[in-house]
Motif scaffolding. Structure first.
Motif, PDB file in Angstrom:
ATOM      1  N   MET A  13       2.221   1.654  -3.451  1.00  0.00           N
ATOM      2  CA  MET A  13       1.202   2.146  -4.373  1.00  0.00           C
ATOM      3  C   MET A  13       0.972   3.646  -4.161  1.00  0.00           C
ATOM      4  O   MET A  13       0.798   4.395  -5.120  1.00  0.00           O
ATOM      5  N   ALA A  51       0.836  -1.206   0.000  1.00  0.00           N
ATOM      6  CA  ALA A  51       0.000   0.000   0.000  1.00  0.00           C
ATOM      7  C   ALA A  51       0.874   1.260   0.000  1.00  0.00           C
ATOM      8  O   ALA A  51       0.607   2.217  -0.727  1.00  0.00           O
ATOM      9  N   ARG A  82       3.030  -9.054  -5.428  1.00  0.00           N
ATOM     10  CA  ARG A  82       2.514  -8.468  -6.667  1.00  0.00           C
ATOM     11  C   ARG A  82       0.985  -8.387  -6.618  1.00  0.00           C
ATOM     12  O   ARG A  82       0.391  -7.384  -6.997  1.00  0.00           O
ATOM     13  N   ALA A  83       0.381  -9.456  -6.126  1.00  0.00           N
ATOM     14  CA  ALA A  83      -1.082  -9.467  -6.045  1.00  0.00           C
ATOM     15  C   ALA A  83      -1.574  -8.366  -5.096  1.00  0.00           C
ATOM     16  O   ALA A  83      -2.613  -7.750  -5.344  1.00  0.00           O
ATOM     17  N   GLU A  84      -0.817  -8.125  -4.020  1.00  0.00           N
ATOM     18  CA  GLU A  84      -1.196  -7.050  -3.097  1.00  0.00           C
ATOM     19  C   GLU A  84      -1.145  -5.685  -3.795  1.00  0.00           C
ATOM     20  O   GLU A  84      -2.016  -4.844  -3.599  1.00  0.00           O
ATOM     21  N   VAL A  85      -0.094  -5.480  -4.599  1.00  0.00           N
ATOM     22  CA  VAL A  85       0.035  -4.197  -5.306  1.00  0.00           C
ATOM     23  C   VAL A  85      -1.121  -4.030  -6.294  1.00  0.00           C
ATOM     24  O   VAL A  85      -1.717  -2.953  -6.396  1.00  0.00           O
ATOM     25  N   VAL A  86      -1.455  -5.110  -6.991  1.00  0.00           N
ATOM     26  CA  VAL A  86      -2.586  -5.054  -7.925  1.00  0.00           C
ATOM     27  C   VAL A  86      -3.874  -4.737  -7.157  1.00  0.00           C
ATOM     28  O   VAL A  86      -4.663  -3.886  -7.571  1.00  0.00           O
ATOM     29  N   PHE A  87      -4.051  -5.405  -6.020  1.00  0.00           N
ATOM     30  CA  PHE A  87      -5.223  -5.182  -5.159  1.00  0.00           C
ATOM     31  C   PHE A  87      -5.383  -3.691  -4.839  1.00  0.00           C
ATOM     32  O   PHE A  87      -6.434  -3.099  -5.054  1.00  0.00           O
ATOM     33  N   TRP A  88      -4.316  -3.082  -4.348  1.00  0.00           N
ATOM     34  CA  TRP A  88      -4.394  -1.667  -3.966  1.00  0.00           C
ATOM     35  C   TRP A  88      -4.600  -0.766  -5.183  1.00  0.00           C
ATOM     36  O   TRP A  88      -5.411   0.163  -5.144  1.00  0.00           O
ATOM     37  N   ASN A  89      -3.865  -1.031  -6.250  1.00  0.00           N
ATOM     38  CA  ASN A  89      -4.006  -0.192  -7.447  1.00  0.00           C
ATOM     39  C   ASN A  89      -5.425  -0.247  -7.993  1.00  0.00           C
ATOM     40  O   ASN A  89      -5.995   0.783  -8.368  1.00  0.00           O
ATOM     41  N   GLU A  90      -5.975  -1.454  -8.063  1.00  0.00           N
ATOM     42  CA  GLU A  90      -7.325  -1.584  -8.632  1.00  0.00           C
ATOM     43  C   GLU A  90      -8.356  -0.858  -7.773  1.00  0.00           C
ATOM     44  O   GLU A  90      -9.213  -0.153  -8.279  1.00  0.00           O
ATOM     45  N   HIS A  91      -8.271  -1.045  -6.466  1.00  0.00           N
ATOM     46  CA  HIS A  91      -9.266  -0.394  -5.616  1.00  0.00           C
ATOM     47  C   HIS A  91      -9.112   1.124  -5.640  1.00  0.00           C
ATOM     48  O   HIS A  91     -10.097   1.848  -5.740  1.00  0.00           O
ATOM     49  N   PHE A  92      -7.885   1.588  -5.547  1.00  0.00           N
ATOM     50  CA  PHE A  92      -7.693   3.038  -5.486  1.00  0.00           C
ATOM     51  C   PHE A  92      -7.953   3.727  -6.822  1.00  0.00           C
ATOM     52  O   PHE A  92      -8.291   4.910  -6.847  1.00  0.00           O
TER      53      PHE A  92
END
Lengths: 180, 240
Positions: free
Chosen positions: B19, B16, B42-52
């Protein structure tokens, strides 16, 4: 309206060197991405430079899009935002070595991304609403304006350590809310 | 979340911070290396990017000045017909093509089986003693695909077009890129599905290392000797 499939299709055409596709992508997305750059940089000339850099990167890196696990609009917004933030930091601290403004280093697709992007996007608003107003403003300031811990501490008139704690707790709370 | 370890939660928080661009730039670089090898991070970074990214919905779109599009196109395309930019584009293709080599070899074998087995004789009887190299010259969307088989001892390049055709009023031109040299034309592709062309003597030395590419050109081929139209498909030769 721009569908995810439209943008994805244009990105795939970019990898083939299709200039018309770049022109169409620009027509569809430049106003949104310019808005993102302006929000971070708060300066028209700097935002124009950032938008130009953004599209140059999109053209050159379109081949990496397929593997980076992000949905297409998120990928574009992330590149625009990273480019604008790097420009902002460069203006603030001249000479510091800045990271490549890449969205996510590519290596293996994550199909969850599309699901998050399409069906759960609205959750962030609801989850943000669970935060205290000043915490929420700090998180938004970091994302939308590219503010650092130091900027945020100053704006909210708290110590650097307090601001770090604010953000950490807020992000933990957001993650729990978003993962439900 | 209750079963999550402290390490997992720390990883998520670092993602987070990354990101949000809250890390110092040195940490950011280190973290990018972690992202590259750790799929969970990587999945965590995608998670944050997509939501934000959804927060950007509230950003008011602003039409940029009309001249900016031209400026971008001028920056990217000022060098129309310039071979160095084309070569760099093809280098990207080539990197992507290496992973495809095994697939290409299998595809080439299937595509050419009929060619090698006629007339008479078993499979491979006409291949001869020389080394065989193949390339899958394919568009990423599979709208154009040509399987190439190069026979080093005879200098023959057999081409089998399995998909696609020239756009109307245009020709398809085949190019060889060897090392960092400028693309060399191997001529306009004839309309037929299968053709055999003879590789020029002076190219044969390193031809097995070539990347083959197809561009669309004015009828009769590029007027400049370098590709002028869009590169539609490319593939690297690999030993069969």
């Amino acid at each position: 309206m721009n569908t995810t499939a439209d943008i994805e299709n244009l990105l795939s055409r970019l990898t083939l060197g299709d200039r018309k596709a770049l022109s169409q992508l620009y027509d569809k997305t430049s106003a949104k991405l310019f808005g993102v750059c302006l929000r971070v940089l708060n300066d028209r000339a700097a935002a124009e430079d950032a938008l130009q850099d953004t599209f140059v990167k999109v053209w050159k890196r379109a081949d990496r899009y397929a593997a980076n696990g992000l949905s297409p609009m998120t990928w574009l917004i992330t590149i625009a935002r990273n480019t604008a933030i790097d420009s902002l930091r460069r203006r603030k601290t001249a000479g510091e070595d800045l990271s490549e403004a890449d969205a996510v280093p590519s290596a293996g697709p994550t199909p969850e991304a599309a699901a998050i992007a399409s069906s759960e996007a609205a959750r962030i608003g609801a989850c943000m609403d669970t935060l205290e107003p000043d915490r929420r403003a700090a998180v938004r300031g970091a994302y939308l304006e590219g503010q650092t811990y130091a900027d945020l501490a100053k704006v909210h008139d708290v110590t650097l350590n307090t601001m770090r704690t604010w953000l950490r707790r807020s992000l933990e709370k957001l993650r729990e809310c978003l993962s439900q | 979340m209750s079963t999550e370890t402290t390490a997992e939660r720390d990883g998520a928080m670092r993602a987070a911070e990354y990101m949000l661009h809250l890390m110092p730039s040195a940490d950011r670089k280190d973290f990018e290396a972690t992202i590259a090898w750790d799929p969970e991070v990587r999945a965590e970074v995608v998670f944050w990017n997509e939501h934000f990214a959804a927060l950007a919905d509230e950003v008011v779109p602003v039409t940029p000045p009309a001249t900016l599009k031209r400026t971008i196109e001028a920056e990217l395309f000022a060098d129309i017909g310039n071979t160095s930019s084309l070569t760099s584009k093809l280098r990207l293709w080539r990197t992507a093509a290496i992973g495809m080599a095994a697939v290409a070899a299998a595809a080439a074998f299937m595509a050419f089986l009929p060619m090698f087995t006629t007339p008479g004789g078993g499979p491979g009887t006409q291949i001869g003693g020389g080394a065989i190299h193949t390339a899958d010259i394919a568009a990423q969307d599979a709208s154009l695909r040509v399987i190439a088989v190069y026979q080093a001892d005879t200098g023959e390049l057999k081409l089998n077009r399995t998909a696609g055709a020239a756009p109307s009023q245009r020709d398809l031109e085949l190019w060889a890129i060897i090392g960092d040299d400028a693309p060399v034309s191997l001529g306009v592709l004839p309309a037929g599905q299968q053709v055999v062309i003879s590789v020029p003597e002076k190219l044969r030395g390193d031809f097995q290392m070539a990347t083959l590419a197809i561009s669309e050109e004015p009828v009769g081929g590029s007027p400049t000797g370098a590709p002028t139209g869009a590169v539609l498909a490319a593939g690297a030769l690999a030993t069969f």
